[in-house]
Motif scaffolding. Structure first.
Motif, mmCIF file in Angstrom:
data_model
loop_
_atom_site.group_PDB
_atom_site.id
_atom_site.type_symbol
_atom_site.label_atom_id
_atom_site.label_comp_id
_atom_site.label_asym_id
_atom_site.label_seq_id
_atom_site.Cartn_x
_atom_site.Cartn_y
_atom_site.Cartn_z
ATOM 1 N N THR A 1 0.815 -1.207 0.000
ATOM 2 C CA THR A 1 0.000 0.000 0.000
ATOM 3 C C THR A 1 0.852 1.261 0.000
ATOM 4 N N LEU A 2 1.872 1.305 0.856
ATOM 5 C CA LEU A 2 2.713 2.497 0.971
ATOM 6 C C LEU A 2 3.866 2.498 -0.014
ATOM 7 N N GLU A 3 4.116 1.326 -0.656
ATOM 8 C CA GLU A 3 5.232 1.184 -1.589
ATOM 9 C C GLU A 3 6.554 1.532 -0.915
ATOM 10 N N ARG A 4 6.736 1.010 0.270
ATOM 11 C CA ARG A 4 7.960 1.225 1.050
ATOM 12 C C ARG A 4 8.279 -0.063 1.813
ATOM 13 N N SER A 5 9.528 -0.182 2.207
ATOM 14 C CA SER A 5 9.930 -1.325 3.024
ATOM 15 C C SER A 5 9.457 -1.129 4.456
ATOM 16 N N VAL A 6 9.170 -2.239 5.139
ATOM 17 C CA VAL A 6 8.544 -2.202 6.455
ATOM 18 C C VAL A 6 9.250 -3.182 7.382
ATOM 19 N N ILE A 7 9.371 -2.794 8.658
ATOM 20 C CA ILE A 7 9.893 -3.692 9.691
ATOM 21 C C ILE A 7 8.896 -3.728 10.840
ATOM 22 N N PHE A 8 8.708 -4.905 11.418
ATOM 23 C CA PHE A 8 7.684 -5.115 12.454
ATOM 24 C C PHE A 8 8.368 -5.781 13.650
ATOM 25 N N TYR A 9 8.325 -5.098 14.804
ATOM 26 C CA TYR A 9 8.877 -5.649 16.046
ATOM 27 C C TYR A 9 7.732 -6.146 16.918
ATOM 28 N N GLN B 1 10.529 -8.849 11.979
ATOM 29 C CA GLN B 1 10.423 -9.384 10.627
ATOM 30 C C GLN B 1 10.443 -8.207 9.659
ATOM 31 N N VAL B 2 11.148 -8.363 8.547
ATOM 32 C CA VAL B 2 11.332 -7.289 7.572
ATOM 33 C C VAL B 2 10.660 -7.688 6.265
ATOM 34 N N GLU B 3 9.947 -6.726 5.669
ATOM 35 C CA GLU B 3 9.385 -6.887 4.328
ATOM 36 C C GLU B 3 10.011 -5.803 3.453
ATOM 37 N N VAL B 4 10.878 -6.198 2.532
ATOM 38 C CA VAL B 4 11.581 -5.237 1.686
ATOM 39 C C VAL B 4 10.781 -5.038 0.405
ATOM 40 N N HIS C 1 17.748 -3.222 -1.338
ATOM 41 C CA HIS C 1 18.788 -3.756 -0.454
ATOM 42 C C HIS C 1 19.277 -2.696 0.524
ATOM 43 N N GLU C 2 19.265 -1.439 0.099
ATOM 44 C CA GLU C 2 19.674 -0.364 1.002
ATOM 45 C C GLU C 2 18.718 -0.264 2.182
ATOM 46 N N ALA C 3 17.424 -0.420 1.898
ATOM 47 C CA ALA C 3 16.437 -0.403 2.980
ATOM 48 C C ALA C 3 16.628 -1.592 3.909
ATOM 49 N N GLN C 4 16.900 -2.765 3.328
ATOM 50 C CA GLN C 4 17.118 -3.969 4.143
ATOM 51 C C GLN C 4 18.273 -3.761 5.111
ATOM 52 N N LYS C 5 19.362 -3.191 4.609
ATOM 53 C CA LYS C 5 20.540 -2.977 5.438
ATOM 54 C C LYS C 5 20.280 -1.924 6.507
ATOM 55 N N GLY D 1 7.962 -0.001 11.696
ATOM 56 C CA GLY D 1 8.795 1.009 11.058
ATOM 57 C C GLY D 1 8.565 1.031 9.558
ATOM 58 N N VAL D 2 8.427 2.241 8.984
ATOM 59 C CA VAL D 2 8.235 2.419 7.544
ATOM 60 C C VAL D 2 9.448 3.167 7.007
ATOM 61 N N TYR D 3 10.178 2.559 6.113
ATOM 62 C CA TYR D 3 11.410 3.142 5.576
ATOM 63 C C TYR D 3 11.084 4.367 4.730
#
Length: 905
Positions: free
Chosen positions: A542-550, A561-564, A569-573, A622-624
């Motif tokens: 929906t946001l077209e961005r990478s997301v991390i969930f704690y 868990q991370v959804e890139v 790859h820059e967002a993943q790192k 978190g939304v990158y």
């Protein structure tokens, strides 16, 4: 009870799984109307009194005043060293929040509540630092002037003609204890002249601007009134407050035409809402006339101000703003509407258009309308800004070219129609058709209006005699042209509205579809990991961005868990870096958003927000955002909307997990009770036989024959062997870790295990025929050999007992794929059908033997089958029992040949 032995209440709460209430520190604000009234001096005096009373007091930060009396008081208190920050080539001193939290005094002094921190600090504003101290349970003394209160910012600006940028939200000020520091304005001016507040050259400048006697009197009056309102509100009965809150709901309507008017209306409503303790909403109605990105940025700033002052913000999309406001007010029960009214003279436009306030008064009979007059600032840069801003709002090269091209095509088509002699009325229809096409193909009203006017001119130029002239001689054609223009304008306007409504409907439908699908998937999933996976996928798409969930505190690095999105790859790192984890951990602890685009830890690459349940953080998302545009107001509203649903899903899953744990514990308690009863039953029978036989031999040692004595000794021996086997079974269970079900496994040859078990059974039952069949090849299986031997012994003994000593017992070992299968068959009565389902239940199947005979007083299955199942499960194998097709029963268990990796391995 002895006081020393009295248990700690918090420890008792933790022991029984109850969280103690979080203690928040108390805030006291020393409040004045201008610099130099004595706020810092009063704060230090009060702090010294607290220190003399035995309280641990620490000076966190005090502005370096050149006032001897103030500096003398500082010597009586312990001070925290400041933090040095390099900013634009200068070394500046700033309050050290981390050191204050580490020291954790009972009371800390932090001067200048409205101060803006230097870039590079954790928080943008000092009141955010103080909020962290309060959350840590530390009491805070601070100082503030009236001009720094957000809701009074516009009033102070009108009085002093000076705009104050450093402000404090009213809700933060309202939770504090207020200590008014007052002094006569004449005395303050005298202090200023004497150089007790500023240096002489600065004092003279201040007296000509801010520190005029008239300004000081007005500011003093405002400060006293604010303090009086605070005291009056504190003493007002709760019943009255509740009634006011129910009876009043305020609505502030803002548009994108005036920044000054919107801010003034918001602050005015905030003051009214505080006075009445009323709910209030800030409404913005968006349509195609809004100026895209610039409008969105301005509205976000206004909404940020409104939310800071405690308002709810709402954005609606509609063409008719007035009708939208009216319907929203009726549906939500608004009692007061506040709108801005620009001061300007009469103009031509007012003759043809009813003013907004007049339309609202006509339609809303029971709603009070408040008009807040304002005037735009006269700024030399303003006309240039307006002049340069017309192009992106009204002009687009692509849309202009589309309009011209389509009108050229319409003219060519009209020439064809004229050449065919179809008629002038059809030429008009052709132009109207292309006006509709232009309205459909372009964005905004201006191109439809432009196409309507130009189509009439083209029709008149090319197709009305005299040709190639705008002069009209033919009777009735002027009316025809006017009607054509009116129809073109009307149809283009209708097309633009329909197109806009269709676009809005698609966007809303898509957003609602996302929310509906998310809710449906969250209801379907049955695990925390499933909730996280679904949420990450929806947010990333929906946001077209990478997301991390704690799901737990981010300091536990395995809890995310991370959804890139799009393989970034820059967002993943960046998402899993140490600095980002620290920001997420701060959000989890403080239950507030932080990171990119917020006012806290602004240097992060990701925007983090907490998921709250009953005031506690249950997760952090978190939304990158680095290298991307900041999240829009619509994005933030979407996150707030789904955060509630995700929190409910997490809470529901946590409750389900807790319920499962409770059921498991209850089942364990039940099994322990049944185990004790089964052991008591199985131990009592042989012990009774041993006691009876031994007592008979002792009491009648001279009367028993040798044959009878031998029989009694044999019975004692058999009962003793039974007790030994029972103890071995119990020891086998205790060797298995109940929580992890791990056993010490080493490779063992299956034929050796089977031979050892058969050899031990033959010693106990020498008359029993046992047939053994093992593979010819050497098969090594990882296992605990003694435990597997115990399983085979239990199954063979079970088969012998319930088939008799005449029929043979078969023990087969064979390989099937990656497993080894052990089988024990007998030719007895078989297993009753009603017992097949709970055969390995230790306290149901154990009460009835393999056949129709219940457990007798001499021997029983005891807990043997349950132990077998437990041991095989610990080896990652399976066990089952069934009836043979011909006669008797067969018990079968499998063991994997290859070792299975442990989950945490």
């Amino acid at each position: 009870m002895d006081e020393e032995n009295r248990p700690n209440p918090d420890q008792l709460l933790l022991k029984y799984g109850v969280k103690s209430s979080h203690h928040r520190g108390k805030l006291k604000v020393f409040f004045g109307y201008a610099a130099g009234v004595g706020k810092t001096y009063g704060m230090l005096r009060a702090a010294i009194e607290q220190s003399e009373a035995g309280k641990n007091v620490l000076v966190g930060y005090v502005e370096p005043h050149a006032r001897p009396e103030t500096m003398a008081l500082l010597k009586n208190l312990e001070a925290l060293p400041t933090k040095t920050i390099d900013y634009r080539g200068m070394s500046l001193e700033e309050f050290d929040l981390d050191s204050a939290l580490l020291a954790k005094p009972e009371l800390i002094l932090v001067d200048e509540l409205a101060h803006t921190n230097i870039e590079g600090s954790r928080n943008r504003k000092r009141y955010q630092d103080i909020d962290e101290l309060l959350n840590a349970g530390i009491d805070v003394y601070t100082t503030m002037n009236v001009q720094h209160l957000e809701s009074l910012n516009d009033i102070v600006e009108e009085i002093t003609n000076i705009h104050v940028n450093e402000t404090v939200p009213d809700h933060f000020f309202d939770e504090a204890f207020i200590k008014l520091i007052d002094v006569e304005p004449e005395e303050l001016v005298y202090r200023l002249k004497e150089g007790k507040i500023y240096q002489p050259h600065n004092a003279k400048k201040a007296m000509n601007h801010f520190f005029t006697l008239e300004n000081l009197k007005l500011l003093r009056e405002i400060a006293i009134r604010k303090a009086a309102d605070y005291i009056g509100m504190e003493n007002r009965p709760d019943q009255l407050l509740n009634n006011k809150r129910v009876q009043s709901k305020l609505l502030t309507y803002i548009d994108d035409t005036s920044k000054v008017g919107a801010e003034k209306c918001i602050r005015w409503t905030a003051r009214l809402a505080v006075a009445f303790r009323a709910e209030w909403v800030v409404l913005f109605v968006e349509n195609d006339e809004s100026d895209g990105k610039s409008t969105n940025e301005q509205v976000m700033k206004n909404f940020e101000l409104a939310e800071t002052l405690g308002a709810e913000t709402v954005t609606l999309n509609a063409h008719d703003k007035v009708e939208t406001i009216i319907q929203y007010a009726k549906l939500t029960g608004v009692t007061d509407i506040i709108i801005g009214k620009k001061r300007r003279g009469q103009n031509f436009r007012k003759l043809f258009k009813t003013e907004l306030e007049d339309q609202l008064v006509q339609e809303l009979n029971n709603v009070e309308i408040h008009m807040i007059p304002f005037a735009e600032k006269t700024d030399s840069a303003k006309p240039r800004e307006i002049k340069n801003s017309w192009k992106p709002k009204l002009f687009s090269t692509s849309n202009f070219l589309k309009t011209i091209l389509l009108l050229v095509v319409a003219t060519l088509c009209s020439e064809v129609v004229t050449y065919l002699g179809i008629g002038d009325q059809n030429v008009i229809v052709v132009y109207l058709l292309f006006v509709l096409i232009i309205a459909r193909a372009t964005y905004g009203y201006s191109y439809g209006v432009f196409a309507s006017i130009l189509s009439v001119l083209l029709f008149n130029w090319f197709f009305v005699e005299p040709l190639y002239s705008l002069t009209v001689y033919k009777p009735g054609y002027p009316i025809t042209l006017l009607i054509m223009l009116a129809v073109a304008l009307f149809t283009s306007n209708m097309m633009i509205r329909v197109k806009s409504q269709a676009r809005d409907s698609i966007e809303k439908e898509h957003r609602m579809e996302v929310i509906y699908d998310l809710n449906k998937d969250l209801l379907r999933v049955k695990s925390i990991n499933g909730i996280v996976e679904i949420t990450n996928r929806y947010l990333a798409q929906t946001l077209e961005r990478s997301v991390i969930f704690y799901t737990e505190k981010p300091e536990q690095k395995q809890a995310y868990q991370v959804e890139v999105y799009d393989g970034n790859h820059e967002a993943q790192k960046s998402l899993v870096s140490e600095s980002e984890i620290a920001v997420a951990n701060w959000v989890f602890n403080n239950r507030k958003e932080a990171g990119f685009g917020s006012n806290t830890l602004m240097g992060a690459s990701t925007y983090y927000f907490p998921l709250l349940s009953q005031g506690e953080a249950v997760a952090v998302i978190g939304v990158y955002c680095l290298n991307e545009a900041p999240l829009t107001h619509e994005n933030l509203n979407f996150l707030k909307l789904i955060s509630t649903q995700i929190s409910l899903a997490l809470e529901r899953q946590h409750l389900a997990n807790e319920q499962q744990e409770i059921l498991l514990e209850s089942e364990k308690e039940k099994m322990r009770g049944n185990l004790l009863r089964a052991i008591s039953h199985d131990l009592r029978t042989p012990l009774t036989g041993i006691l009876g036989s031994s007592s008979a031999m002792i009491e009648n040692k001279d009367k028993f024959t040798e044959t009878l004595k031998l029989q009694l000794l044999t019975d004692i021996k058999e009962d003793s062997e039974w007790l030994i086997r029972m103890v071995e079974n119990l020891l086998s269970v205790t060797r298995i870790d109940e929580g992890t079900m791990k056993v010490n496994k080493v490779p063992e040859a299956v034929e050796e295990i089977a031979a050892t078990a058969v050899r031990r059974i033959r010693k106990r039952f020498p008359q029993q025929e046992i047939q053994v069949k093992v593979p010819t090849e050497l098969i090594l299986v990882p296992m605990d050999g003694k435990l597997i031997e115990q399983v085979l012994i239990n199954l063979m003994e079970n088969a012998i007992r319930h088939s008799g000593k005449i029929t043979p017992i078969m023990v087969n070992v064979l390989r099937q794929g990656n497993d080894v299968v052990f089988e024990v068959q007998d030719q007895g009565l078989g297993i009753k059908k009603e017992r097949l389902t709970n055969l390995f239940n230790p306290f149901d199947g154990s009460k009835v033997s393999q056949g129709a005979v219940p457990v007798d007083a001499k021997r029983g299955l005891g807990i043997g089958l349950s132990i077998c199942k437990t041991i095989i499960a610990a080896h990652n194998g399976t066990i089952s029992g069934e009836n043979n097709q011909s006669k008797g029963a067969v018990f079968r268990f499998t063991l994997p040949i290859e070792p299975i990796e442990e989950e945490n391995g």
